[in-house]
Design a protein around this motif. Structure first.
Motif, PDB file in Angstrom:
ATOM      1  N   LEU A   1      21.024  -6.278 -17.660  1.00 43.82           N
ATOM      2  CA  LEU A   1      22.230  -5.545 -18.086  1.00 43.82           C
ATOM      3  C   LEU A   1      23.109  -5.213 -16.884  1.00 43.82           C
ATOM      4  O   LEU A   1      24.333  -5.340 -16.953  1.00 43.82           O
ATOM      5  CB  LEU A   1      21.828  -4.272 -18.831  1.00 43.82           C
ATOM      6  CG  LEU A   1      22.941  -3.405 -19.389  1.00 43.82           C
ATOM      7  CD1 LEU A   1      23.687  -4.138 -20.506  1.00 43.82           C
ATOM      8  CD2 LEU A   1      22.378  -2.091 -19.921  1.00 43.82           C
TER       9      LEU A   1
ATOM     10  N   PHE B   1      24.267   3.876 -33.837  1.00 40.00           N
ATOM     11  CA  PHE B   1      24.905   2.612 -33.472  1.00 40.00           C
ATOM     12  C   PHE B   1      26.214   2.390 -34.238  1.00 40.00           C
ATOM     13  O   PHE B   1      27.115   1.724 -33.731  1.00 40.00           O
ATOM     14  CB  PHE B   1      23.930   1.443 -33.631  1.00 40.00           C
ATOM     15  CG  PHE B   1      22.979   1.347 -32.480  1.00 40.00           C
ATOM     16  CD1 PHE B   1      23.351   0.725 -31.299  1.00 40.00           C
ATOM     17  CD2 PHE B   1      21.722   1.927 -32.551  1.00 40.00           C
ATOM     18  CE1 PHE B   1      22.483   0.660 -30.215  1.00 40.00           C
ATOM     19  CE2 PHE B   1      20.846   1.874 -31.469  1.00 40.00           C
ATOM     20  CZ  PHE B   1      21.232   1.239 -30.295  1.00 40.00           C
TER      21      PHE B   1
ATOM     22  N   GLU C   1      24.994   3.415 -22.593  1.00 38.07           N
ATOM     23  CA  GLU C   1      24.180   3.727 -23.767  1.00 38.07           C
ATOM     24  C   GLU C   1      23.075   2.698 -23.959  1.00 38.07           C
ATOM     25  O   GLU C   1      21.956   3.035 -24.354  1.00 38.07           O
ATOM     26  CB  GLU C   1      25.056   3.815 -25.016  1.00 38.07           C
ATOM     27  CG  GLU C   1      24.320   4.266 -26.241  1.00 38.07           C
ATOM     28  CD  GLU C   1      23.624   5.613 -26.061  1.00 38.07           C
ATOM     29  OE1 GLU C   1      22.522   5.764 -26.610  1.00 38.07           O
ATOM     30  OE2 GLU C   1      24.166   6.501 -25.385  1.00 38.07           O
ATOM     31  N   ALA C   2      23.370   1.433 -23.678  1.00 36.87           N
ATOM     32  CA  ALA C   2      22.346   0.383 -23.778  1.00 36.87           C
ATOM     33  C   ALA C   2      21.219   0.660 -22.783  1.00 36.87           C
ATOM     34  O   ALA C   2      20.036   0.497 -23.107  1.00 36.87           O
ATOM     35  CB  ALA C   2      22.967  -0.991 -23.524  1.00 36.87           C
ATOM     36  N   ARG C   3      21.576   1.114 -21.607  1.00 37.53           N
ATOM     37  CA  ARG C   3      20.567   1.463 -20.595  1.00 37.53           C
ATOM     38  C   ARG C   3      19.649   2.578 -21.115  1.00 37.53           C
ATOM     39  O   ARG C   3      18.426   2.484 -21.016  1.00 37.53           O
ATOM     40  CB  ARG C   3      21.262   1.892 -19.307  1.00 37.53           C
ATOM     41  CG  ARG C   3      20.324   2.312 -18.211  1.00 37.53           C
ATOM     42  CD  ARG C   3      21.118   2.726 -16.955  1.00 37.53           C
ATOM     43  NE  ARG C   3      20.322   3.437 -16.008  1.00 37.53           N
ATOM     44  CZ  ARG C   3      19.413   2.913 -15.206  1.00 37.53           C
ATOM     45  NH1 ARG C   3      19.170   1.607 -15.270  1.00 37.53           N
ATOM     46  NH2 ARG C   3      18.737   3.656 -14.365  1.00 37.53           N
TER      47      ARG C   3
ATOM     48  N   LEU D   1      20.944  -2.962 -30.849  1.00 35.00           N
ATOM     49  CA  LEU D   1      21.476  -3.350 -29.530  1.00 35.00           C
ATOM     50  C   LEU D   1      21.915  -4.808 -29.541  1.00 35.00           C
ATOM     51  O   LEU D   1      22.984  -5.144 -29.027  1.00 35.00           O
ATOM     52  CB  LEU D   1      20.404  -3.161 -28.455  1.00 35.00           C
ATOM     53  CG  LEU D   1      20.405  -1.873 -27.677  1.00 35.00           C
ATOM     54  CD1 LEU D   1      19.239  -1.840 -26.701  1.00 35.00           C
ATOM     55  CD2 LEU D   1      21.703  -1.649 -26.957  1.00 35.00           C
TER      56      LEU D   1
ATOM     57  N   SER E   1      19.102   3.294 -24.223  1.00 37.37           N
ATOM     58  CA  SER E   1      18.322   2.731 -25.334  1.00 37.37           C
ATOM     59  C   SER E   1      17.121   1.951 -24.814  1.00 37.37           C
ATOM     60  O   SER E   1      16.027   2.043 -25.384  1.00 37.37           O
ATOM     61  CB  SER E   1      19.208   1.835 -26.199  1.00 37.37           C
ATOM     62  OG  SER E   1      20.196   2.597 -26.837  1.00 37.37           O
TER      63      SER E   1
ATOM     64  N   ARG F   1      27.598   0.119 -22.218  1.00 39.35           N
ATOM     65  CA  ARG F   1      26.632  -0.356 -21.219  1.00 39.35           C
ATOM     66  C   ARG F   1      25.683   0.775 -20.823  1.00 39.35           C
ATOM     67  O   ARG F   1      24.464   0.590 -20.772  1.00 39.35           O
ATOM     68  CB  ARG F   1      27.370  -0.877 -19.982  1.00 39.35           C
ATOM     69  CG  ARG F   1      26.451  -1.299 -18.849  1.00 39.35           C
ATOM     70  CD  ARG F   1      27.249  -1.675 -17.599  1.00 39.35           C
ATOM     71  NE  ARG F   1      28.025  -0.571 -17.060  1.00 39.35           N
ATOM     72  CZ  ARG F   1      27.548   0.359 -16.226  1.00 39.35           C
ATOM     73  NH1 ARG F   1      26.279   0.319 -15.856  1.00 39.35           N
ATOM     74  NH2 ARG F   1      28.324   1.322 -15.772  1.00 39.35           N
TER      75      ARG F   1
ATOM     76  N   THR G   1      25.170  -5.171 -31.368  1.00 40.67           N
ATOM     77  CA  THR G   1      26.298  -4.628 -30.611  1.00 40.67           C
ATOM     78  C   THR G   1      26.661  -5.535 -29.439  1.00 40.67           C
ATOM     79  O   THR G   1      27.838  -5.850 -29.228  1.00 40.67           O
ATOM     80  CB  THR G   1      25.964  -3.207 -30.098  1.00 40.67           C
ATOM     81  OG1 THR G   1      25.657  -2.382 -31.224  1.00 40.67           O
ATOM     82  CG2 THR G   1      27.118  -2.603 -29.333  1.00 40.67           C
ATOM     83  N   LEU G   2      25.662  -5.970 -28.683  1.00 38.89           N
ATOM     84  CA  LEU G   2      25.926  -6.786 -27.507  1.00 38.89           C
ATOM     85  C   LEU G   2      26.269  -8.237 -27.850  1.00 38.89           C
ATOM     86  O   LEU G   2      26.690  -8.995 -26.970  1.00 38.89           O
ATOM     87  CB  LEU G   2      24.735  -6.733 -26.546  1.00 38.89           C
ATOM     88  CG  LEU G   2      24.453  -5.349 -25.953  1.00 38.89           C
ATOM     89  CD1 LEU G   2      23.160  -5.362 -25.143  1.00 38.89           C
ATOM     90  CD2 LEU G   2      25.620  -4.863 -25.115  1.00 38.89           C
TER      91      LEU G   2
END
Length: 191
Positions: free
Chosen positions: A49, A152, A175-177, A93, A179, A173, A96-97
């Motif tokens: 990421l 989400f 928030e993904a971290r 995730l 998660s 980004r 979203t990504l």
């Protein structure tokens, strides 16, 4: 002397209990040990990421997290519930990504690697879950799934509201971290 009528009811009850026990045993055996990659999946994903989504060219304001993680606790004593929750977070995730509106400065090759990593791990977690979700439903609150979905949805709404800007994606980004860190915690609970 005639046998009492209750023994006839007992085998049916025993068969049901045996079926539930075998289902639980089969579920446990589907994922008997975590693979070596399981211990590093979340941190490897965070590193990918970082490579995929560097900070945006213009500084963004990160005073407040626009979408705090759901309130329901993610701690569980049931490995299958931890696997189901981790899979649900990763499904969201991935969705979203996978968006086509990611910032231009994000590295496409690293993004492809991250999405492949997510897809392979989601598939691995699916193998750890029972064929029927009856066991999962009895082990954990349904509101955890609903809260994750709502979380989400707020992220996607935030992106839409901010026209998928580089700064909005930078919040995603971050928030993904977070998660991935939560998924790491769930993976440890699967042991």
């Amino acid at each position: 002397m005639a046998a009492p009528a209750t023994p006839h009811a007992r085998p049916r009850h025993t068969a049901t209990a045996l079926h539930l026990l075998l289902t639980a045993l089969a579920t446990t055996l589907a994922c008997p040990q975590l693979r070596p990659q399981d211990a590093t999946f979340a941190w490897d994903s965070i590193n990918i990421l970082k490579a995929m989504a560097p900070s945006p060219p213009q500084p963004c304001q990160h005073q407040q997290v626009p979408f705090p993680f759901p309130d329901p606790p993610l701690h569980t004593d049931h490995p299958q519930q931890a696997a189901a929750t981790a899979r649900h977070i990763l499904d969201n995730l991935f969705a979203t990504l996978s968006s086509h509106s990611i910032p231009q400065h994000w590295d496409a090759q690293a993004r492809h690697r991250l999405l492949n990593n997510l897809q392979h791990y989601i598939h691995h977690l699916e193998q750890c879950l029972p064929a029927n979700s009856m066991l999962i439903k009895s082990q954990g609150p349904r509101n955890t799934t609903l809260a994750i979905n709502k979380h989400f949805r707020r992220i996607r709404h935030f992106l839409h509201t901010h026209n998928h800007s580089a700064c909005a994606w930078d919040h995603v980004r971050l928030e993904a971290r977070i998660s991935f860190q939560r998924v790491d915690m769930l993976i440890r609970q699967m042991k």
